[in-house]
Design a protein around this motif. Structure first.
Motif, short mmCIF file in Angstrom:
data_model
loop_
_atom_site.label_atom_id
_atom_site.label_comp_id
_atom_site.label_asym_id
_atom_site.label_seq_id
_atom_site.Cartn_x
_atom_site.Cartn_y
_atom_site.Cartn_z
N SER A 252 -1.09 10.50 -11.62
CA SER A 252 -0.53 9.48 -10.72
C SER A 252 0.32 10.06 -9.60
CB SER A 252 0.29 8.46 -11.52
OG SER A 252 -0.53 7.76 -12.41
N GLU A 253 1.14 11.09 -9.94
CA GLU A 253 2.05 11.64 -8.93
C GLU A 253 1.42 12.77 -8.11
OE1 GLU A 253 5.94 12.66 -10.29
OE2 GLU A 253 6.17 10.84 -11.48
N TYR A 254 0.67 13.66 -8.79
CA TYR A 254 0.23 14.88 -8.10
C TYR A 254 -1.22 14.87 -7.65
CZ TYR A 254 4.70 17.02 -9.14
OH TYR A 254 6.05 17.30 -9.16
N LEU A 255 -2.08 14.15 -8.34
CA LEU A 255 -3.50 14.14 -7.96
C LEU A 255 -3.88 12.94 -7.11
CD1 LEU A 255 -5.20 15.44 -11.24
CD2 LEU A 255 -4.56 16.73 -9.19
N LEU A 256 -3.46 11.73 -7.54
CA LEU A 256 -3.85 10.52 -6.81
C LEU A 256 -2.77 10.02 -5.85
CD1 LEU A 256 -5.64 8.50 -9.65
CD2 LEU A 256 -6.64 10.04 -7.94
N SER B 265 0.82 -1.21 0.00
CA SER B 265 0.00 0.00 0.00
C SER B 265 0.86 1.26 0.00
CB SER B 265 -0.92 0.01 1.23
OG SER B 265 -1.79 -1.10 1.23
N GLY B 266 2.17 1.08 -0.15
CA GLY B 266 3.11 2.19 -0.08
C GLY B 266 3.40 2.81 -1.43
N PRO B 267 4.52 3.53 -1.54
CA PRO B 267 4.85 4.26 -2.77
C PRO B 267 5.12 3.38 -3.98
CG PRO B 267 6.67 4.34 -1.19
CD PRO B 267 5.51 3.77 -0.47
N PHE B 268 5.35 2.07 -3.76
CA PHE B 268 5.60 1.16 -4.88
C PHE B 268 4.40 0.25 -5.16
CE2 PHE B 268 9.78 2.08 -2.98
CZ PHE B 268 10.41 2.68 -4.08
N LYS B 269 3.23 0.66 -4.66
CA LYS B 269 2.05 -0.20 -4.80
C LYS B 269 1.68 -0.45 -6.26
CE LYS B 269 -1.23 3.65 -3.98
NZ LYS B 269 -0.42 4.63 -3.25
N THR B 270 1.91 0.54 -7.13
CA THR B 270 1.58 0.34 -8.54
C THR B 270 2.43 -0.77 -9.15
OG1 THR B 270 1.00 2.68 -8.74
CG2 THR B 270 1.36 1.48 -10.77
N LEU B 271 3.70 -0.84 -8.78
CA LEU B 271 4.57 -1.90 -9.28
C LEU B 271 4.06 -3.27 -8.85
CD1 LEU B 271 8.21 -0.52 -8.87
CD2 LEU B 271 6.88 -0.78 -10.96
N HIS B 272 3.58 -3.36 -7.62
CA HIS B 272 3.01 -4.63 -7.13
C HIS B 272 1.78 -5.01 -7.95
CE1 HIS B 272 5.45 -5.41 -3.52
NE2 HIS B 272 5.52 -4.09 -3.39
N GLN B 273 0.99 -4.02 -8.29
CA GLN B 273 -0.28 -4.29 -8.97
C GLN B 273 -0.12 -4.62 -10.45
OE1 GLN B 273 -2.27 -0.70 -7.77
NE2 GLN B 273 -2.61 -1.46 -5.69
N ILE B 274 0.97 -4.17 -11.07
CA ILE B 274 1.21 -4.50 -12.48
C ILE B 274 2.16 -5.69 -12.63
CG2 ILE B 274 0.89 -2.07 -13.13
CD1 ILE B 274 3.89 -1.92 -13.70
N ASN B 275 2.67 -6.19 -11.54
CA ASN B 275 3.73 -7.20 -11.58
C ASN B 275 3.31 -8.50 -12.26
OD1 ASN B 275 6.46 -7.86 -10.93
ND2 ASN B 275 5.72 -9.19 -9.28
N SER B 276 2.14 -9.00 -11.92
CA SER B 276 1.69 -10.27 -12.51
C SER B 276 1.51 -10.17 -14.02
CB SER B 276 0.38 -10.73 -11.86
OG SER B 276 0.62 -11.16 -10.54
N THR B 277 0.97 -9.04 -14.46
CA THR B 277 0.75 -8.85 -15.90
C THR B 277 2.08 -8.85 -16.64
OG1 THR B 277 -1.23 -7.56 -15.44
CG2 THR B 277 -0.28 -7.34 -17.63
#
Length: 234
Positions: A167-171, A24-36
């Protein structure tokens, strides 16, 4: 000779190194795209079991560990000692046998010519002074017929809006300042660098991530994130 390293980038990522495995931290996006990303690499490589793989710019080991769990013999390469300690510790707790090395790909290629079956270089090219130098080194270390995968960000208005503004400034999906739009790489630029090596393009695919559903899919649209699959000429 000057190293192909952006020390400001290393310092920036070191500040959040302890959060690599916080889903749930700053690298959460990498975790979520990892399987793909992993499944695309595995499919294009005709399976990974028993293969010798190098993960360039491995960071905390998110993709590296996934590759190792497939039964591959994996080496992770990074130049941040702080990040590599995180990667080594997590792999140890997972009882995974991964070799992590603090070394540039250029230095690694000088004594590992024709060594690897698969090389992954994901989200690295846009963070270094000389992307072509990394591509040249990857072409040296891959075996004939082996696959090299590059993922990066296309330099378009859409990618600027989605990756930086939203991704960086709004969300706040990524730490502010993670990306520099001027370092984004168009497919034409990447393919020009590839053409100067022994690598040949096999396939190019877009990667679409939905921040609301947290789902990631492959797409023909390559105007934001994309992955290039190449093979070394026989």
């Amino acid at each position: 000779m000057q190293k192909n390293i952006n020390y400001k980038e290393i310092k920036k990522f070191d500040k959040t190194a302890s959060q690599w495995w916080n889903i749930s931290g700053p690298f959460k996006t990498l975790h979520q795209i990892n399987s793909t990303r992993f499944h695309y690499i595995a499919k294009c490589s005709n399976g990974l079991f028993g293969k010798k793989i190098l993960d360039v710019g491995c960071g905390g080991g998110i993709l590296t560990e996934k590759l190792a769990k497939s039964g591959a013999k994996v080496t992770g390469l990074d130049i941040s000692a702080t990040t590599l300690e995180i990667a080594k510790t997590h792999a140890l707790h997972q009882e995974l046998n991964i070799l992590y090395l603090q070394e540039t790909i250029e230095d690694h290629s000088s004594h590992n010519v024709n060594t690897y079956d698969v090389v992954t270089c994901m989200e690295v090219l846009e963070h270094v002074p000389n992307p072509q130098s990394i591509i040249n080194a990857c072409a040296k270390i891959i075996k004939k017929g082996g696959s090299v995968f590059f993922s990066t960000l296309n330099r378009t208005i859409k990618s600027w809006l989605l990756v930086i503004i939203i991704s960086e400034y709004l969300l706040n999906l990524l730490p502010k300042g993670t990306h520099n739009f001027n370092k984004f790489i168009t497919p034409a630029e990447l393919l020009t660098w590839i053409d100067a090596t022994t690598l040949e393009e096999q396939n190019i695919i877009g990667l679409y991530y939905n921040p609301l559903t947290k789902k990631c899919i492959l797409t023909r649209n390559i105007n934001t994130n994309y992955i290039l699959h190449t093979q070394r000429k026989k």
